[in-house]
Write an enzyme that holds these catalytic residues in place. Structure first.
Site, short mmCIF file in Angstrom:
data_model
loop_
_atom_site.label_atom_id
_atom_site.label_comp_id
_atom_site.label_asym_id
_atom_site.label_seq_id
_atom_site.Cartn_x
_atom_site.Cartn_y
_atom_site.Cartn_z
CB VAL A 1 8.89 8.48 -1.42
CG1 VAL A 1 7.72 9.46 -1.48
CG2 VAL A 1 9.92 8.95 -0.40
CE1 TYR B 1 4.07 9.27 2.86
CE2 TYR B 1 5.86 10.56 3.80
CZ TYR B 1 5.14 10.13 2.70
OH TYR B 1 5.47 10.59 1.45
CD GLN C 1 3.94 4.64 3.71
OE1 GLN C 1 4.50 3.57 3.85
NE2 GLN C 1 2.84 4.97 4.37
CD GLU C 2 2.79 9.78 -0.73
OE1 GLU C 2 1.55 9.65 -0.87
OE2 GLU C 2 3.31 10.64 0.00
CB SER C 3 0.95 5.18 -5.41
OG SER C 3 2.19 4.84 -6.02
#
Length: 490
Positions: free
Chosen positions: A334, A464, A337-339
């Site tokens: 996660v 996502y 994927q986010e940052s």
């Protein structure tokens, strides 16, 4: 192959691979203890296998034992061992078959295709579920159950090599294959059929070794199955997918012919029932969709970023996983994927930090400093745990977590709209596969105008979640595969 190309490949692959190994040594202690296969019994020590089945049918042996022994390989989409929750198509199919028999499952994890067949011969496994091709050369000694997936063979080549149009274009070349693959027997038959087909065959330990070899310049051409070719291409811009060669290939479970056919016949009925009620289609879609949708540019950065960026935060991911009962590798996926594991990342929508938490959400979580990576990771895990409690109670894992991840991205309100839409269209709101089909409709004016929370970029949310699933599987695959090969002396 020039020395410069070789050095380029080594620098871009081996360094990240070494880093991946270092990152996962500690978490793999549990796996090595529980799953690493022991020394194989010698032929003299082995029991008379066929005689044992004359005395007691195989199905009866399995039921008496209370355990179905399944030989398998570690591979994304097939079997991923995990202390949190093992997963994969073979994992799910094996458990459903065992449930029908009323027994538990014990996975006999092996390093190679040949080892899976050896486990059957030596009665260390009742069946082999390892993405095996139906192989005419092996049918004298093994039975194959009904096909559960049909794929094709693809030519792979390094991008700086001439792209072949047919198999004949590889005459005079060396072609790599996974060791023990039925493709070896097919290629040998092709060489016998056409004497002009002068191909040298090189066997590698497994499919990941082929990817490594192409990236380092040691392998120029390879033949692999289409779903593996797709994943390999998505992981490396040094690998190109060539044409399909040969007829379609069917994957099936294998059973030893030394045993009677009692277990085999029940398996035939099981696959017939599973196919007729569309369970098989849903399972194949669940375990292959994430790799089909995986963003190529993102996936190609993933392995190197594991080495370069993840190390400082792994301890915190583990701690957060333990506190909130979430696999820490999923949390790390996660974060990527986010940052891309950047603690100072700020989105144009006002999300902050490694887990990209918005200020309103941060206040609700008690996060005062979103720029602090430790607090940010802990808060992100806490938020996912909260969202898991807000999805339908009937949802089971892993669907529960997938739905929570969708809510993490699009918001619980928009997810609620998607669940309502799924129910209205006859789908199951507790199943991610069904919700995934409806999420893109939230950007359709004919649909979202009637939804409580309105417009949402549902297709982005699908991508996502599927990216996170793929990154999670890849982290487990690379680490456990390396540990298994070391344990077998390869």
């Amino acid at each position: 192959m020039t020395e410069a190309v070789r050095n380029r490949g080594i620098g871009r692959w081996l360094i990240p691979l070494i880093g991946v190994g270092a990152l996962f040594v500690a978490p793999l202690v549990w796996w090595a203890t529980l799953w690493a296969p022991g020394e194989r019994p010698t032929r003299l020590q082995a029991i008379d296998v066929s005689d044992s089945f004359k005395r007691t049918p195989q199905l009866e042996q399995v039921v008496r034992r209370g355990v179905l022994r399944v030989a398998t390989l570690i591979e994304p989409s097939l079997y991923i061992p995990d202390s949190y929750r093992p997963q994969g198509l073979e994992y799910d199919l094996s458990h459903r078959f065992a449930d029908r028999l009323g027994v538990d499952v014990e996975f006999v994890v092996v390093a190679t295709i040949d080892a899976a067949y050896e486990a059957l011969e030596e009665n260390r496994a009742d069946l082999a579920a390892a993405g095996l091709q139906i192989d005419p050369e092996r049918q004298q000694h093994f039975r194959y159950g009904p096909p559960y997936l049909t794929v094709s063979r693809k030519l792979l080549h390094a991008t700086d090599q001439v792209a072949p149009e047919t198999l004949a274009d590889l005459s005079g070349k060396t072609v790599a294959l996974p060791a023990g693959s039925a493709t070896l027997h097919w290629l040998e038959r092709e060489r016998q059929r056409d004497r002009r087909l002068n191909i040298d065959i090189r066997e590698e330990s497994d499919k990941l070794a082929i990817l490594q070899g192409i990236r380092t310049g040691e392998i120029e051409y390879a033949v692999t199955l289409s779903h593996i070719a797709l994943l390999t291409h998505k992981l490396s811009d040094d690998v190109a997918i060539g044409p399909t060669v040969g007829p379609p290939v069917s994957l099936a479970w294998a059973f030893s012919r030394q045993a009677d056919d009692s277990l085999f016949r029940v398996a035939q009925q099981f696959f017939g029932d599973t196919r007729s009620d569309l369970q098989l289609k849903a399972l194949v879609d669940r375990h292959y969709a994430q790799f089909e949708r995986l963003d190529e540019s993102l996936s190609r950065r993933f392995l190197s970023d594991l080495h370069d960026k993840a190390t400082p935060y792994l301890k915190t991911f583990r701690q957060a996983g333990e506190r909130y009962r979430i696999d820490w590798r999923l949390l790390a996926a996660v974060g990527y994927q986010e940052s891309k594991w950047q603690p100072d990342a700020v989105s144009h929508q006002g999300a902050y930090g490694l887990m990209q938490i918005t200020l309103p959400t941060a206040r609700g979580l008690g996060l005062s400093d979103p720029s602090d990576p430790v607090s940010n990771i802990m808060s992100g895990a806490k938020y996912i745990a909260q969202l898991r409690q807000q999805v339908p109670e009937s949802a089971t894992e892993p669907d529960r977590t997938y739905l929570a991840l969708a809510a993490y991205n699009v918001g619980i309100g928009h997810l609620s709209d998607a669940l309502q839409l799924t129910r209205a269209q006859g789908g199951s709101p507790e199943h991610w596969n069904d919700v995934r089909e409806r999420l893109p409709q939230l950007s359709d004016p004919a649909i979202y105008r009637d939804m409580r929370y309105g417009y949402a970029r549902g297709r982005e949310t699908v991508n996502y979640v599927e990216n996170i699933r793929a990154f999670h599987d890849l982290m487990i695959w690379v680490s456990t595969r390396d540990a298994l090969l070391r344990g077998n002396g390869n």
